[in-house]
Design a protein around this motif. Structure first.
Motif, PDB file in Angstrom:
ATOM      1  N   ARG A  86       0.827  -1.207   0.000  1.00  8.76           N
ATOM      2  CA  ARG A  86       0.000   0.000   0.000  1.00  8.76           C
ATOM      3  C   ARG A  86       0.866   1.264   0.000  1.00  8.76           C
ATOM      4  O   ARG A  86       0.581   2.227  -0.700  1.00  8.76           O
ATOM      5  CB  ARG A  86      -0.945  -0.015   1.198  1.00  8.76           C
ATOM      6  N   VAL A  87       1.947   1.230   0.755  1.00  4.81           N
ATOM      7  CA  VAL A  87       2.862   2.370   0.812  1.00  4.81           C
ATOM      8  C   VAL A  87       3.551   2.563  -0.541  1.00  4.81           C
ATOM      9  O   VAL A  87       3.723   3.694  -1.007  1.00  4.81           O
ATOM     10  CB  VAL A  87       3.906   2.182   1.938  1.00  4.81           C
ATOM     11  N   GLY A  88       3.930   1.472  -1.170  1.00  5.82           N
ATOM     12  CA  GLY A  88       4.553   1.563  -2.493  1.00  5.82           C
ATOM     13  C   GLY A  88       3.608   2.171  -3.522  1.00  5.82           C
ATOM     14  O   GLY A  88       4.014   2.996  -4.350  1.00  5.82           O
ATOM     15  N   ILE A  89       2.340   1.787  -3.467  1.00  3.00           N
ATOM     16  CA  ILE A  89       1.344   2.356  -4.375  1.00  3.00           C
ATOM     17  C   ILE A  89       1.134   3.834  -4.081  1.00  3.00           C
ATOM     18  O   ILE A  89       1.057   4.662  -4.985  1.00  3.00           O
ATOM     19  CB  ILE A  89       0.019   1.563  -4.288  1.00  3.00           C
ATOM     20  N   LEU A  90       1.071   4.173  -2.802  1.00  7.21           N
ATOM     21  CA  LEU A  90       0.912   5.575  -2.406  1.00  7.21           C
ATOM     22  C   LEU A  90       2.096   6.416  -2.899  1.00  7.21           C
ATOM     23  O   LEU A  90       1.921   7.508  -3.435  1.00  7.21           O
ATOM     24  CB  LEU A  90       0.765   5.693  -0.888  1.00  7.21           C
ATOM     25  N   GLU A  91       3.300   5.882  -2.736  1.00  6.37           N
ATOM     26  CA  GLU A  91       4.492   6.595  -3.200  1.00  6.37           C
ATOM     27  C   GLU A  91       4.437   6.820  -4.713  1.00  6.37           C
ATOM     28  O   GLU A  91       4.731   7.914  -5.208  1.00  6.37           O
ATOM     29  CB  GLU A  91       5.748   5.810  -2.844  1.00  6.37           C
ATOM     30  N   GLU A 117      -1.419  -2.778  -8.020  1.00 12.07           N
ATOM     31  CA  GLU A 117      -1.813  -3.761  -7.006  1.00 12.07           C
ATOM     32  C   GLU A 117      -1.426  -5.169  -7.427  1.00 12.07           C
ATOM     33  O   GLU A 117      -1.196  -6.034  -6.588  1.00 12.07           O
ATOM     34  CB  GLU A 117      -3.326  -3.670  -6.739  1.00 12.07           C
ATOM     35  N   ARG A 118      -1.346  -5.407  -8.746  1.00 17.76           N
ATOM     36  CA  ARG A 118      -0.913  -6.712  -9.255  1.00 17.76           C
ATOM     37  C   ARG A 118       0.599  -6.813  -9.364  1.00 17.76           C
ATOM     38  O   ARG A 118       1.120  -7.819  -9.823  1.00 17.76           O
ATOM     39  CB  ARG A 118      -1.527  -6.958 -10.627  1.00 17.76           C
ATOM     40  N   GLY A 119       1.308  -5.723  -8.983  1.00  8.44           N
ATOM     41  CA  GLY A 119       2.763  -5.780  -8.955  1.00  8.44           C
ATOM     42  C   GLY A 119       3.466  -5.127 -10.135  1.00  8.44           C
ATOM     43  O   GLY A 119       4.695  -5.195 -10.233  1.00  8.44           O
ATOM     44  N   ALA A 120       2.732  -4.504 -11.034  1.00  5.62           N
ATOM     45  CA  ALA A 120       3.366  -3.862 -12.194  1.00  5.62           C
ATOM     46  C   ALA A 120       3.987  -2.525 -11.784  1.00  5.62           C
ATOM     47  O   ALA A 120       3.495  -1.844 -10.892  1.00  5.62           O
ATOM     48  CB  ALA A 120       2.335  -3.635 -13.296  1.00  5.62           C
ATOM     49  N   ALA A 146      -8.427   1.785 -22.430  1.00  2.00           N
ATOM     50  CA  ALA A 146      -8.891   0.747 -23.355  1.00  2.00           C
ATOM     51  C   ALA A 146      -7.741  -0.086 -23.899  1.00  2.00           C
ATOM     52  O   ALA A 146      -7.909  -1.263 -24.209  1.00  2.00           O
ATOM     53  CB  ALA A 146      -9.662   1.392 -24.507  1.00  2.00           C
ATOM     54  N   HIS A 147      -6.555   0.502 -24.001  1.00  2.00           N
ATOM     55  CA  HIS A 147      -5.401  -0.204 -24.558  1.00  2.00           C
ATOM     56  C   HIS A 147      -4.368  -0.593 -23.494  1.00  2.00           C
ATOM     57  O   HIS A 147      -3.274  -1.029 -23.829  1.00  2.00           O
ATOM     58  CB  HIS A 147      -4.729   0.654 -25.631  1.00  2.00           C
ATOM     59  N   MET A 148      -4.724  -0.410 -22.227  1.00  2.00           N
ATOM     60  CA  MET A 148      -3.801  -0.711 -21.126  1.00  2.00           C
ATOM     61  C   MET A 148      -3.592  -2.222 -21.030  1.00  2.00           C
ATOM     62  O   MET A 148      -4.545  -2.980 -20.915  1.00  2.00           O
ATOM     63  CB  MET A 148      -4.377  -0.183 -19.809  1.00  2.00           C
ATOM     64  N   PRO A 149      -2.359  -2.656 -21.101  1.00  2.00           N
ATOM     65  CA  PRO A 149      -2.088  -4.096 -20.985  1.00  2.00           C
ATOM     66  C   PRO A 149      -2.365  -4.574 -19.562  1.00  2.00           C
ATOM     67  O   PRO A 149      -2.244  -3.819 -18.608  1.00  2.00           O
ATOM     68  CB  PRO A 149      -0.604  -4.198 -21.332  1.00  2.00           C
ATOM     69  N   ASP A 150      -2.755  -5.824 -19.426  1.00  2.00           N
ATOM     70  CA  ASP A 150      -3.116  -6.359 -18.113  1.00  2.00           C
ATOM     71  C   ASP A 150      -1.965  -7.043 -17.387  1.00  2.00           C
ATOM     72  O   ASP A 150      -1.805  -6.885 -16.200  1.00  2.00           O
ATOM     73  CB  ASP A 150      -4.274  -7.354 -18.244  1.00  2.00           C
ATOM     74  N   ALA A 151      -1.181  -7.827 -18.087  1.00  2.00           N
ATOM     75  CA  ALA A 151      -0.227  -8.694 -17.399  1.00  2.00           C
ATOM     76  C   ALA A 151       1.214  -8.335 -17.722  1.00  2.00           C
ATOM     77  O   ALA A 151       1.998  -9.174 -18.133  1.00  2.00           O
ATOM     78  CB  ALA A 151      -0.501 -10.148 -17.773  1.00  2.00           C
TER      79      ALA A 151
END
Length: 183
Positions: A86-91, A117-120, A146-151
């Motif tokens: 969560r801290v990494g995402i906030l940063e 959140e999935r680690g990307a 719409a074109h954002m890759p998922d994995a």
């Protein structure tokens, strides 16, 4: 005849006095107009400065709300593994606000959060200074979602102006261009 002659000599003197007075009044009126214009410009500048100061204060308050609890948890040593994510995402979101200001709107912000959140590792770069106020920015953000890759492990979304001064968004995933779209 003398009366007419005396009155005709008075006319040029009155005309000259009136002309001098009118010229002086015109110059004074012009100065007053210039002063008022300068005063309006000064007030407009002060208004912009106050608005900018209000935005900075609002931004600082938002930053405080977002980080205060996390910083207290770090200081107390009560940070678990889920908290670290969560801290990494906030940063990353705080970095986005500085480097990708025009790209922090919805729906892109939510899509980026899900990827993180999935680690990307997602980086938003806004090289178009006025993108937040540009009318086509929202359409470009929707295209990116719409074109954002998922994995993918690494995604870079960059907003810039091309050689024709068109607002352009590029999407790169794992060093491969996933797409480029112009406004």
């Amino acid at each position: 005849p003398l009366l007419g002659l005396s009155r005709s000599y008075g006319q040029p003197v009155g005309l000259l006095a009136g002309t001098v007075f009118a010229l002086g009044l015109h110059r004074t009126a012009r100065r007053i107009t210039e002063f008022r214009s300068a005063q309006r410009l000064t007030l407009a500048e002060e208004s912009r400065e106050v608005a900018a100061q209000d935005r900075r204060i609002e931004s600082i308050e938002l930053l405080k709300q977002q980080t205060e609890r996390v910083l207290q948890a770090i200081a107390s040593g009560e940070l678990g593994e889920a908290d670290r994510v969560r801290v990494g995402i906030l940063e990353a979101e705080l970095r986005d606000r500085m480097r990708g200001r025009g790209l922090t709107g919805e729906p892109l912000a939510s899509a980026v959060r899900r990827l993180r959140e999935r680690g990307a590792d997602v980086r938003l770069l806004d090289d178009a200074v006025d993108a937040g106020t540009h009318p086509q920015t929202q359409r470009l953000l929707e295209w990116a979602v719409a074109h954002m890759p998922d994995a993918h492990r690494e995604v870079v979304v960059r907003l810039f102006r091309d050689t024709d001064d068109q607002l352009t968004l590029s999407l790169i995933a794992d060093d491969v261009v996933a797409g480029t779209h112009s406004s």
